[in-house]
Scaffold this active site. Structure first.
Site, short mmCIF file in Angstrom:
data_model
loop_
_atom_site.label_atom_id
_atom_site.label_comp_id
_atom_site.label_asym_id
_atom_site.label_seq_id
_atom_site.Cartn_x
_atom_site.Cartn_y
_atom_site.Cartn_z
N LYS A 102 -6.47 3.33 10.26
CA LYS A 102 -6.32 4.08 11.51
C LYS A 102 -7.34 5.22 11.56
CE LYS A 102 -2.88 1.23 12.00
NZ LYS A 102 -1.52 1.57 11.60
N ASP A 146 4.29 9.28 4.53
CA ASP A 146 3.23 8.56 5.25
C ASP A 146 2.58 9.55 6.22
OD1 ASP A 146 1.75 7.08 7.15
OD2 ASP A 146 3.04 5.32 6.95
N ARG A 180 -11.07 -6.38 -9.25
CA ARG A 180 -9.66 -6.30 -8.83
C ARG A 180 -9.06 -4.98 -9.32
NH1 ARG A 180 -5.85 -8.45 -11.84
NH2 ARG A 180 -6.92 -10.42 -12.23
N TYR A 230 7.26 3.38 10.36
CA TYR A 230 6.40 2.30 10.84
C TYR A 230 7.14 0.96 10.71
CZ TYR A 230 2.41 -0.85 11.02
OH TYR A 230 1.56 -1.87 11.35
C1 PLP Z 1 -0.66 1.02 10.79
C2 PLP Z 1 0.30 1.82 10.00
C3 PLP Z 1 0.73 1.40 8.74
C4 PLP Z 1 0.30 0.07 8.15
O1 PLP Z 1 -1.06 0.02 7.90
P1 PLP Z 1 -1.92 -1.34 7.85
O2 PLP Z 1 -3.25 -0.87 7.42
O3 PLP Z 1 -1.88 -1.95 9.21
O4 PLP Z 1 -1.25 -2.23 6.85
C5 PLP Z 1 1.59 2.22 8.04
N1 PLP Z 1 2.02 3.39 8.55
C6 PLP Z 1 1.63 3.84 9.75
C7 PLP Z 1 2.14 5.13 10.26
C8 PLP Z 1 0.76 3.07 10.53
O5 PLP Z 1 0.37 3.51 11.74
#
Ligand code: PLP
Length: 397
Positions: A213, A188, A63, A116
């Protein structure tokens, strides 16, 4: 732990392949193994204690830390050029761990309306429950963002390009404004990827990715990662180790393997996205094309200044609204219609079913997201086939 000296690994493609890979490994293995062990055993008390209190390297319990997860984290750290790194089970876990670790009642966050969907929910639904004040500004109004920062800001949270309308925020300008106000600046960087944009080099304190992604790139593993200032990463790691949204070693392995081709995939995806955006701009049925690589994009110059490439994401509007979109996307042969992006396959999604499913049509309109919009994540296929596919689907309308 990494014998391939990262000093010699400055070009992104080289870092993508070699960064974070421990060397040598037991039995001469060349691929980072998936270490499924929950805990790590010690016969010697002093050694165990030394690891437990952080005086010597090693692992105690998965963890907290795990060798497979470590290798993935280190690869991302090197690609973003940060001091320290930690990871989480998903992108949202990385984002929420960061916010909950660094904020407390009475603090104030400044961010933008186009974050997001999940992030936006933390800002509008959860942080107010803990008496954290959140101001969400118009994403492309830098003057308004600066004014909100000047009114007091403990944490500035930015995201660029945005989802799904591909707006661009001037990172250098706003990180400077954030620092003038004494704020921690978080970016982000999921859409841009470290191949195209390094927010830390533009002044940010922390950069976050949904590794689900582009980093993973094969739509088969969830994960999140945060890179940046060591004092902040320590607090986020501590929150994560206690609250428990840990990245699974199996997912870490898939993400690590995916990242070895990140530079190749992104180069191809953005070359495809550029051609497709240019094609769509010429089509009668298309009302708008959002792609930062188009000279017609309102923040094209800012994108040129801070990005090395414009990325694999675009969106476009169809004349006739949601009804037209609903008829159009099932006609595409060469794309998944799904709530994901950044994969080797092309993926399409209407915001009403994906990024902004929680919003009402009125809320989407207020965010400048027309109902007739389709988000398009360009894959690595041959672009002529993708264009032909779009052409036949448009012709069928
Ligand atoms: C998909 C996404 C997230 C969240 O990510 P998860 O892995 O689905 O929790 C955050 N920011 C952006 C820009 C995203 O495209």
């Amino acid at each position: 732990m990494t014998a391939r000296d990262p000093q010699h690994l400055d070009a992104p493609g080289t870092v993508a392949v070699w960064g974070g890979e421990p060397h040598p490994m037991a039995d001469g293995i060349t691929q980072v193994p998936v270490v499924h062990s929950v805990s790590f055993g010690y016969d010697d008390f002093d050694e165990w204690y030394g690891v437990a209190i952080g005086d010597r390297p090693g692992h105690i319990y998965s963890r907290n830390t795990n060798p497979t997860v470590d290798a993935f984290e280190e690869k991302v750290r090197l690609m973003e050029g940060g001091q320290a790194v930690t990871s989480a089970a998903t992108g949202m876990a990385a984002i929420s761990n960061t916010l909950y670790a660094l904020l407390r009642p009475g603090k104030r966050v400044v961010s933008v309306k186009d974050t997001y969907g999940g992030t936006s929910k933390i800002f509008t639904e959860f942080l107010p429950q803990y008496d954290v004040d959140v101001e969400l500004c118009d994403t492309t109004d830098a003057d308004a963002i600066e004014a909100a920062i000047a009114a007091g800001c403990d944490l500035l949270y930015l995201e660029t390009p945005t989802n799904p309308t591909l707006k661009i925020i001037d990172l250098e300008r706003l990180t400077a404004a954030g620092h003038d106000a004494g704020a921690i600046v978080v970016v982000d960087n999921t859409f841009a990827t470290p191949i195209n944009q390094n927010p830390l080099a533009l002044g940010a304190d922390l950069v976050i990715h949904s590794a689900t992604k582009f980093l993973g790139g094969h739509a088969d593993a969830l994960g999140g990662v945060v890179v940046g200032r060591e004092d902040l990463i320590e607090r986020i790691y501590h929150y994560r180790e206690i609250n428990g949204a840990t990245l699974h070693p199996e997912a870490a392995y898939l993400l690590l393997r995916g990242m070895k081709t990140l530079h190749l995939r992104v180069e191809r995806q953005q070359a495809n996205a550029q051609r497709i955006a240019e094609f769509l701009e010429q089509q009668e049925q298309v009302t708008v094309v959002n792609y930062p690589g188009l000279p017609s994009h309102p923040q094209h110059e800012i994108a040129r200044k801070q990005m090395r490439g414009f990325g694999g994401m675009l969106s476009f509007g169809l004349d006739g609204g949601l009804d037209t979109v609903a008829r159009f996307f099932p006609k595409l042969r060469l794309s998944h219609a799904a709530a994901n992006l950044g994969s080797v396959e092309t993926i399409v999604a209407p915001p009403a079913t994906a990024s902004h499913v929680e919003c009402t049509p009125e809320e989407r309109a207020a965010l400048g997201i027309p109902e007739g919009l389709l988000r398009y994540s360009a894959g690595i296929e041959d672009v002529d086939d993708l264009i032909e596919d779009l052409r036949q689907a448009l012709a069928s309308l």
